[in-house]
Design a protein around this motif. Sequence first.
Motif, PDB file in Angstrom:
ATOM      1  N   VAL A 416       0.870  -1.111  -0.151  1.00  0.00           N
ATOM      2  CA  VAL A 416       0.007  -0.041  -0.120  1.00  0.00           C
ATOM      3  C   VAL A 416       0.994   1.108  -0.226  1.00  0.00           C
ATOM      4  O   VAL A 416       1.833   1.252   0.913  1.00  0.00           O
ATOM      5  N   SER A 417       0.564   2.312  -0.756  1.00  0.00           N
ATOM      6  CA  SER A 417       1.362   3.365  -1.045  1.00  0.00           C
ATOM      7  C   SER A 417       0.571   4.716  -0.441  1.00  0.00           C
ATOM      8  O   SER A 417      -0.547   4.944  -0.878  1.00  0.00           O
ATOM      9  N   PRO A 418       0.945   5.109   0.831  1.00  0.00           N
ATOM     10  CA  PRO A 418       0.353   6.484   1.151  1.00  0.00           C
ATOM     11  C   PRO A 418       0.048   7.497   0.377  1.00  0.00           C
ATOM     12  O   PRO A 418      -0.798   7.997   0.193  1.00  0.00           O
ATOM     13  N   SER A 419       1.254   7.759  -0.696  1.00  0.00           N
ATOM     14  CA  SER A 419       0.967   8.608  -1.472  1.00  0.00           C
ATOM     15  C   SER A 419      -0.101   8.676  -2.568  1.00  0.00           C
ATOM     16  O   SER A 419      -0.812   9.571  -3.072  1.00  0.00           O
ATOM     17  N   GLU A 420      -0.344   7.289  -2.874  1.00  0.00           N
ATOM     18  CA  GLU A 420      -1.606   7.064  -3.963  1.00  0.00           C
ATOM     19  C   GLU A 420      -2.822   7.579  -3.348  1.00  0.00           C
ATOM     20  O   GLU A 420      -3.855   8.223  -3.929  1.00  0.00           O
ATOM     21  N   ILE A 421      -2.922   6.976  -1.773  1.00  0.00           N
ATOM     22  CA  ILE A 421      -4.376   7.440  -1.320  1.00  0.00           C
ATOM     23  C   ILE A 421      -4.240   9.009  -1.062  1.00  0.00           C
ATOM     24  O   ILE A 421      -5.519   9.513  -1.074  1.00  0.00           O
ATOM     25  N   GLU A 422      -3.294   9.587  -0.802  1.00  0.00           N
ATOM     26  CA  GLU A 422      -3.337  11.135  -0.603  1.00  0.00           C
ATOM     27  C   GLU A 422      -3.590  11.935  -1.905  1.00  0.00           C
ATOM     28  O   GLU A 422      -4.381  12.904  -1.625  1.00  0.00           O
ATOM     29  N   ALA A 423      -3.178  11.094  -3.144  1.00  0.00           N
ATOM     30  CA  ALA A 423      -3.719  11.818  -4.335  1.00  0.00           C
ATOM     31  C   ALA A 423      -5.024  11.751  -4.547  1.00  0.00           C
ATOM     32  O   ALA A 423      -5.770  12.621  -5.098  1.00  0.00           O
ATOM     33  N   VAL A 424      -5.798  10.818  -3.989  1.00  0.00           N
ATOM     34  CA  VAL A 424      -7.126  10.559  -4.229  1.00  0.00           C
ATOM     35  C   VAL A 424      -7.920  11.396  -3.206  1.00  0.00           C
ATOM     36  O   VAL A 424      -8.770  12.225  -3.506  1.00  0.00           O
ATOM     37  N   LEU A 425      -7.394  11.685  -1.927  1.00  0.00           N
ATOM     38  CA  LEU A 425      -8.129  12.591  -0.822  1.00  0.00           C
ATOM     39  C   LEU A 425      -7.711  14.089  -1.473  1.00  0.00           C
ATOM     40  O   LEU A 425      -8.682  14.963  -1.342  1.00  0.00           O
ATOM     41  N   ALA A 426      -6.693  14.328  -1.940  1.00  0.00           N
ATOM     42  CA  ALA A 426      -6.427  15.727  -2.463  1.00  0.00           C
ATOM     43  C   ALA A 426      -7.322  16.234  -3.387  1.00  0.00           C
ATOM     44  O   ALA A 426      -7.632  17.451  -3.753  1.00  0.00           O
ATOM     45  N   ARG A 427      -8.000  15.074  -4.278  1.00  0.00           N
ATOM     46  CA  ARG A 427      -8.719  15.681  -5.305  1.00  0.00           C
ATOM     47  C   ARG A 427     -10.295  16.240  -4.662  1.00  0.00           C
ATOM     48  O   ARG A 427     -11.196  16.799  -5.352  1.00  0.00           O
ATOM     49  N   HIS A 428     -10.557  15.822  -3.261  1.00  0.00           N
ATOM     50  CA  HIS A 428     -11.852  16.208  -2.783  1.00  0.00           C
ATOM     51  C   HIS A 428     -11.720  17.814  -2.451  1.00  0.00           C
ATOM     52  O   HIS A 428     -11.006  18.188  -2.103  1.00  0.00           O
ATOM     53  N   SER A 429     -13.286  18.001  -2.530  1.00  0.00           N
ATOM     54  CA  SER A 429     -13.095  19.600  -2.352  1.00  0.00           C
ATOM     55  C   SER A 429     -13.171  20.147  -1.119  1.00  0.00           C
ATOM     56  O   SER A 429     -12.849  21.252  -0.739  1.00  0.00           O
ATOM     57  N   ASP A 430     -13.116  19.257  -0.204  1.00  0.00           N
ATOM     58  CA  ASP A 430     -13.246  19.683   1.434  1.00  0.00           C
ATOM     59  C   ASP A 430     -11.896  19.509   2.013  1.00  0.00           C
ATOM     60  O   ASP A 430     -11.503  19.728   2.957  1.00  0.00           O
ATOM     61  N   VAL A 431     -10.759  19.231   0.925  1.00  0.00           N
ATOM     62  CA  VAL A 431      -9.511  18.776   1.549  1.00  0.00           C
ATOM     63  C   VAL A 431      -8.255  19.680   1.061  1.00  0.00           C
ATOM     64  O   VAL A 431      -8.186  19.796  -0.199  1.00  0.00           O
ATOM     65  N   ALA A 432      -7.869  20.625   1.928  1.00  0.00           N
ATOM     66  CA  ALA A 432      -6.823  21.435   1.515  1.00  0.00           C
ATOM     67  C   ALA A 432      -5.228  20.816   1.612  1.00  0.00           C
ATOM     68  O   ALA A 432      -4.536  21.241   0.657  1.00  0.00           O
ATOM     69  N   ASP A 433      -5.364  19.850   2.525  1.00  0.00           N
ATOM     70  CA  ASP A 433      -4.045  19.275   2.546  1.00  0.00           C
ATOM     71  C   ASP A 433      -4.268  17.957   3.334  1.00  0.00           C
ATOM     72  O   ASP A 433      -5.112  17.747   3.852  1.00  0.00           O
ATOM     73  N   CYS A 434      -3.267  16.983   2.958  1.00  0.00           N
ATOM     74  CA  CYS A 434      -3.566  15.512   3.746  1.00  0.00           C
ATOM     75  C   CYS A 434      -2.215  14.849   3.866  1.00  0.00           C
ATOM     76  O   CYS A 434      -1.338  15.093   3.135  1.00  0.00           O
ATOM     77  N   ALA A 435      -2.189  13.786   4.718  1.00  0.00           N
ATOM     78  CA  ALA A 435      -1.314  12.738   4.812  1.00  0.00           C
ATOM     79  C   ALA A 435      -1.842  11.682   5.175  1.00  0.00           C
ATOM     80  O   ALA A 435      -2.937  11.705   5.990  1.00  0.00           O
ATOM     81  N   VAL A 436      -1.207  10.413   4.911  1.00  0.00           N
ATOM     82  CA  VAL A 436      -1.620   9.132   5.409  1.00  0.00           C
ATOM     83  C   VAL A 436      -0.535   8.328   5.870  1.00  0.00           C
ATOM     84  O   VAL A 436       0.438   8.261   5.323  1.00  0.00           O
ATOM     85  N   VAL A 437      -1.110   7.695   7.065  1.00  0.00           N
ATOM     86  CA  VAL A 437       0.102   6.648   7.736  1.00  0.00           C
ATOM     87  C   VAL A 437      -0.564   5.554   7.728  1.00  0.00           C
ATOM     88  O   VAL A 437      -1.764   5.001   7.647  1.00  0.00           O
ATOM     89  N   ASP A 438       0.220   4.466   8.206  1.00  0.00           N
ATOM     90  CA  ASP A 438      -0.355   3.222   8.532  1.00  0.00           C
ATOM     91  C   ASP A 438      -0.540   2.862   9.938  1.00  0.00           C
ATOM     92  O   ASP A 438       0.069   3.484  10.801  1.00  0.00           O
ATOM     93  N   VAL A 439      -1.420   2.226  10.183  1.00  0.00           N
ATOM     94  CA  VAL A 439      -1.870   1.916  11.711  1.00  0.00           C
ATOM     95  C   VAL A 439      -1.721   0.492  11.799  1.00  0.00           C
ATOM     96  O   VAL A 439      -2.762  -0.536  10.978  1.00  0.00           O
ATOM     97  N   PRO A 440      -1.215  -0.249  13.175  1.00  0.00           N
ATOM     98  CA  PRO A 440      -1.147  -1.474  12.889  1.00  0.00           C
ATOM     99  C   PRO A 440      -2.676  -2.303  13.336  1.00  0.00           C
ATOM    100  O   PRO A 440      -3.418  -1.791  13.806  1.00  0.00           O
ATOM    101  N   ASP A 441      -2.758  -3.446  12.594  1.00  0.00           N
ATOM    102  CA  ASP A 441      -3.828  -4.091  12.798  1.00  0.00           C
ATOM    103  C   ASP A 441      -3.676  -5.687  12.823  1.00  0.00           C
ATOM    104  O   ASP A 441      -2.923  -6.271  12.255  1.00  0.00           O
ATOM    105  N   PRO A 442      -4.458  -6.170  13.984  1.00  0.00           N
ATOM    106  CA  PRO A 442      -3.933  -7.583  14.275  1.00  0.00           C
ATOM    107  C   PRO A 442      -4.390  -8.695  13.274  1.00  0.00           C
ATOM    108  O   PRO A 442      -3.814  -9.895  13.347  1.00  0.00           O
TER     109      PRO A 442
END
Length: 509
Positions: A416-442
């Motif tokens: 999974v690439s955080p940058s590619e998810i950020e590119a999707v978020l950045a296109r949203h009209s309500d998002v001025a800036d964004c960043a994505v990180v990983d959260v551990p999942d059991p």
Amino acid sequence: MAEPVAMPDRLDDLVRAAAQTVPHRIALRDKDTQLSYAELDAQVSRCAGVVRNHWHASGGVIALVAALDPAFAVAYYGIVRGGASVAIVNAHLRGENLAHVLRLSGARIAIVTHEMRDRIQEARRWVPELTEVLLTRGDAGGTGAECLEDLVDNHAPVTATPPASADEVACIQFTSGTTGPAKGVQLSHQNLVTNAHQVAKAHRLNGDAVMLNHLPSFHPMHLNAGLAAMATHVLCRSADGADAVDEANNYGATHFYSLPVRLARLAADPRLPGLRLATVRTILSGGSALLPAAAEALSAHFGVAAIQGYGLAETSPLTHGDLPERPTVGSVGPPVEGTECRTVDVDSRQPLPVGERGEVQVRGPQVMRGYLAGVDNPIDRDGWLSTGDIGYIRYDGVLFLVDRTKDVFKCDNWLVSPSEIEAVLARHSDVADCAVVDVPDPFRGAVAYAFIVPRSPDADLGRVLEEANAGLSDFERLHGIEAVDAIPRSPNGKILRRDLRARAPHTPD
């Protein structure tokens, strides 16, 4: 007079060659200072005299703050001509981070700006070997502090350049430190001279070029490339993109250099429709990724290519540059002259075919000698440097970067690439800036979590999450979203993900 094409052996001979060929051409200018190549070379020789005869520092290391000032060029080349190595210090560093690079460099002399003087003095508590600190220019505060400008003005020039092998270390640069403590990169005369000519060719620089430098600090890449091309360098200290456009027009700039964050702001500036670039042929971005939307907006408005390149401190720095005459939006272009590139599987380390994602490796004459302080060398026995970046190479050699190996993660064994998810978020009209990180999942290994800067206080985060996830694969889906006032970034615009990981929940919602 014809300009030579042969590359000198020494870094400081870039100055000498230009001074002998085009002595009266302007090398550097800002609103207060103008230096011809002959004047720059003379000041460099006097600075070298200070290094050798006043400080007796030949063979040592001198730290130099990377201020966007002609005085930086004098000190940078003067230190090297004096037989010492120059350690480039980021002007934005503070506290223990500043002490770390000073201590790592082994410098006993530091040349700093007024703005950094107090921070350097504070850092000396942790760096006892740093015995002398002086200012680049006269002390405006009237405290009588010693400055390099006065020493240079009152010192005789060196009459002979100390012998140096092309493989000797000329410069120490430091990694950005976004994923851990900064590492000291040892760059030789050959590394830097070669890359200066590689950059000049990739950026289409020649003696008629005028380079508008709209960066917050002086990067040796731009300085060295400008000298290799015998071009004119204009320094713009205003952070305002509109001011930089005005300066470009005032001085007839042909090349407009800036950071992605500044170019993105310019692309979104309400004043943009009223701005024009009269002489600029190319807008060039570096330091981190330039969003394709910003590049396309600037290119469409100004009618010139807005391109980016790729490199690392370990590669002097440039390895790739997009083509000004035939740009590929979203890419960093093909390798620069004399450079090879491939991708390898992140686990097996086996080379991958065209189009497959893996860790980017590069090989070429600009690749560093190694790190300071015994840090493991990431260069294999065949000369391939592992960059730590994930990307893929198109059929024609053009490189597309996806993310950092330390930023990508696996969910259900999918990369999974955080940058590619950020590119999707950045296109949203309500998002001025964004960043994505990983959260551990059991159960899944890790899942994605987003921090966003909303465009308005009443932005509906639930709707942002839902609409973003609609455009993502299952393994990329966001499992939480959080509003923040700002995304933490380094001075060159890179997201400080480790800071965000510390804020993220330990388990997803």
